[in-house]
Structure formats: structure tokens, C-alpha cells
Motif scaffolding. Structure first.
Motif, PDB file in Angstrom:
ATOM      1  N   PRO A 107      36.979  12.399  10.383  1.00  0.00           N
ATOM      2  CA  PRO A 107      38.286  11.931   9.899  1.00  0.00           C
ATOM      3  C   PRO A 107      38.860  10.841  10.798  1.00  0.00           C
ATOM      4  CG  PRO A 107      38.508  14.063  10.942  1.00  0.00           C
ATOM      5  CD  PRO A 107      37.034  13.795  10.865  1.00  0.00           C
ATOM      6  N   ARG A 166      46.984   8.955   2.494  1.00  0.00           N
ATOM      7  CA  ARG A 166      45.516   9.044   2.451  1.00  0.00           C
ATOM      8  C   ARG A 166      44.948   7.872   1.662  1.00  0.00           C
ATOM      9  NH1 ARG A 166      41.881  14.447   1.620  1.00  0.00           N
ATOM     10  NH2 ARG A 166      39.849  13.438   1.873  1.00  0.00           N
ATOM     11  N   GLU A 215      42.517   6.785  -0.715  1.00  0.00           N
ATOM     12  CA  GLU A 215      41.738   7.556  -1.689  1.00  0.00           C
ATOM     13  C   GLU A 215      40.319   7.046  -1.879  1.00  0.00           C
ATOM     14  OE1 GLU A 215      42.618  10.306  -2.819  1.00  0.00           O
ATOM     15  OE2 GLU A 215      44.719  10.323  -2.214  1.00  0.00           O
ATOM     16  N   ASP A 264      37.840  10.863   5.229  1.00  0.00           N
ATOM     17  CA  ASP A 264      39.271  11.167   5.239  1.00  0.00           C
ATOM     18  C   ASP A 264      39.982  10.202   6.186  1.00  0.00           C
ATOM     19  OD1 ASP A 264      41.825  12.160   5.419  1.00  0.00           O
ATOM     20  OD2 ASP A 264      41.251  14.207   5.895  1.00  0.00           O
ATOM     21  N   ARG A 292      43.716   8.565   7.072  1.00  0.00           N
ATOM     22  CA  ARG A 292      45.166   8.670   6.890  1.00  0.00           C
ATOM     23  C   ARG A 292      45.839   7.543   7.666  1.00  0.00           C
ATOM     24  NH1 ARG A 292      46.221  14.038   4.875  1.00  0.00           N
ATOM     25  NH2 ARG A 292      44.150  14.874   4.347  1.00  0.00           N
ATOM     26  N   ARG A 340      46.847  13.454  14.080  1.00  0.00           N
ATOM     27  CA  ARG A 340      45.624  13.959  13.450  1.00  0.00           C
ATOM     28  C   ARG A 340      45.550  15.491  13.584  1.00  0.00           C
ATOM     29  NH1 ARG A 340      42.657  13.157   9.224  1.00  0.00           N
ATOM     30  NH2 ARG A 340      42.299  15.397   9.136  1.00  0.00           N
TER      31      ARG A 340
END
Length: 300
Positions: free
Chosen positions: A62, A96, A98, A103, A105, A296
């Protein structure tokens, strides 16, 4: 060690990425000039994935991002939070991406929608999250830079803030104004310090006279033979002194936390001392990493 996340500070003209361990330790890092403007051409996802691959980041790792990647012209717009803004809500409003392959952010910026005092920030709010986590409490915080920010904190909330285009003004005046003729030469010579003190004093004592005082750079060169190093010092001191004078009523007896490069913050600290105040250095990389790590971890 297996990384916990990748953290990215994505500015207009710069890109910094760190692989973070679960304890927030930096496992690897990379940086480049692929800021928002360059990434719009190359593709944000392509730039990010290439840097992650260079650091051998695991698939699916992420990513948390702050800065201009969340602007309207960026990767995905992360709408501003309005002041007064709780810094916890900055994390809660992360957007986010998409269509990213992992992932990703992006943290939002903060807007001040007062019609008499409109202002915006992107990236500095993440520094403030990290600074609070490292003990910066309520009061005034200064973040010197191209566009310096002065933020008033009430606990973990941004009450209001202001921007001063001090760094950009220095660069523009140095390269594109008539003052450039007096700044054509070595700027780091022995006269720089004397010029800086003189400029800072003029800025502190008479901030309303900035437009006229700027021409002192040219006149001092022509009439007094001041060298480029003195002229550069004077211009820097004048702009910083004027900026600090504009915030004088907000400055208390507590040292002002200064978040930025050590060299630039040292200049601000010096002028604060001339103004009868004080400052303390806060490492900008440490606090942006702390802010991104906290964000995070909260999302996870």
C-alpha cells in the motif's frame, strides 16, 4: 525486513518516496524531479510503479501520498478540508485512487475560505500531523520555503494559516527584475551577512515600505558599490524580515517551531531573534515521514 507501506511526498517539481517498516523506520528511499508537472506527462501510476520497482517493493504494497498529487491538476483530486480543520479528519478524508494497481491513498489539503483571507495548503498539513506526533503543541508554526506557511494550531486542529511567497519572490526578483543586474556574480561572499542583517532590520522596522526598499538593492549597487553578495543578503533579509513582521502579532514568548531546511530555518531563527522572539528547528523530512506513517497506520 518486509515493508509496511510506501510513503510519497509528491510536490509540484519534486518526488520523494520511502519504504517504511512497521515501526516507521526507513528501509529504502528514492527521489527525483518527477513532480506533478512531469508526472502529468509521464503518467502518475507509471512514475510511482517505476520507483517502487527500483526499490524492489512487494506487489500490492500500500502507498500513502501527500502533496500536489491530490490537486485538481494532479493524479486524483483530494478535496480540501476547511479551517478550522481537525488533523485527524485529514487522514479520514484520504482519497483512494480507484484505477491504481495497488492500494494508493492521497491525503487532502486544507482550505481557508474566509473571503477576507482565502488561502490553501497541500503537503504542509501532513508535516503538521507529524509535528504534533513529535510534541509540537498549540501555537504558531512556521514552515519556511518557496511559499512559506504560518499556521495557528489549537491542539490537533488548524485554526487558521497564511502563505508568504517569500522564496518565489526572491527567485523572481533575482532572475527577472531590474535587481538582477546587482545580483550578477558570486552571492556567497563575505558581504552577504552584513547585507542580510541590514535587510532584515529594514523589513522588521518598516514592512509597509517593502516596495520601495526593494530598490535599495539596485541603488546600493550603483551608488555605494555594494557587491552582489551584499545585495543578495540584503534582499533575502528584507523579504524574511517583512514576512516575520507581518506575523509579529501572532508570535508569543514560546519558540516558534520552524519546519524546513536547516539552512533556511537558521535564517528565520536569526530574524526572529532580531524581532525579540525565538525559534526552534524541526526536521521537515522527519515530520512528513511521521505524518505519512501515522496516516497509513490509521487507514490500515
Amino acid at each position: 525486513m518486509i515493508p509496511f507501506a510506501a510513503a510519497v511526498d509528491w510536490g509540484t517539481s519534486s518526488f520523494r518516496l520511502w519504504l517504511l517498516g512497521h515501526d516507521g523506520a526507513v528501509l529504502a528511499e528514492t527521489r527525483s524531479g518527477e513532480g506533478m508537472m512531469a508526472a502529468r506527462e509521464a503518467g502518475f501510476s507509471a512514475v510511482l510503479e517505476r520507483h517502487l520497482e527500483e526499490l524492489s517493493a512487494p506487489a500490492g504494497l500500500p502507498v500513502i501520498v501527500c502533496g500536489m498529487a491530490g490537486a485538481k491538476q494532479g493524479w486524483r483530486e483530494a478535496a480540501y478540508l476547511d479551517t478550522p480543520a481537525a488533523l485527524a479528519d485529514v487522514i479520514g478524508r484520504a482519497v483512494r485512487v480507484e484505477d491504481a494497481v495497488r492500494d494508493v491513498r492521497i491525503l487532502p489539503g486544507v482550505a481557508q475560505r474566509d473571503p477576507d483571507w482565502p488561502d490553501v495548503m497541500r503537503g504542509e498539513e501532513t508535516q503538521l500531523i507529524g509535528a504534533i506526533g513529535q510534541g509540537v503543541s498549540s501555537g504558531l508554526v512556521c514552515m519556511p520555503g518557496t511559499h512559506s506557511k504560518w499556521a495557528r494550531l489549537d491542539g490537533t486542529r488548524i485554526e487558521h494559516f497564511s502563505t508568504a511567497m517569500t522564496g518565489e519572490m526572491f527567485a523572481l526578483l533575482k532572475s527577472q527584475s531590474v535587481l538582477r543586474h546587482s545580483l550578477n556574480g558570486p552571492l556567497d561572499g563575505p558581504g552577504q551577512d552584513e547585507g542580510f542583517v541590514a535587510g532584515a532590520r529594514d523589513g522588521l522596522d518598516n514592512p509597509a515600505g517593502l516596495l520601495g526598499q526593494l530598490f535599495t538593492v539596485r541603488a546600493a549597487s550603483l551608488l555605494s558599490g555594494q557587491a552582489p553578495d551584499w545585495c543578495a543578503g540584503y534582499l533575502s533579509g528584507l523579504l524574511i524580515g517583512t514576512e516575520i513582521a507581518a506575523n509579529r502579532n501572532e508570535i508569543s514568548t514560546d519558540p516558534v517551531p520552524l519546519i524546513g531546511s536547516d539552512k533556511l530555518c537558521a535564517l528565520y531563527m536569526r530574524v526572529l531573534h532580531m524581532a525579540g522572539a525565538s525559534g526552534r528547528l524541526v526536521d521537515s523530512t522527519e515530520v512528513v515521514l511521521a505524518g505519512l506513517t501515522a496516516a497509513r497506520a490509521s487507514i490500515a
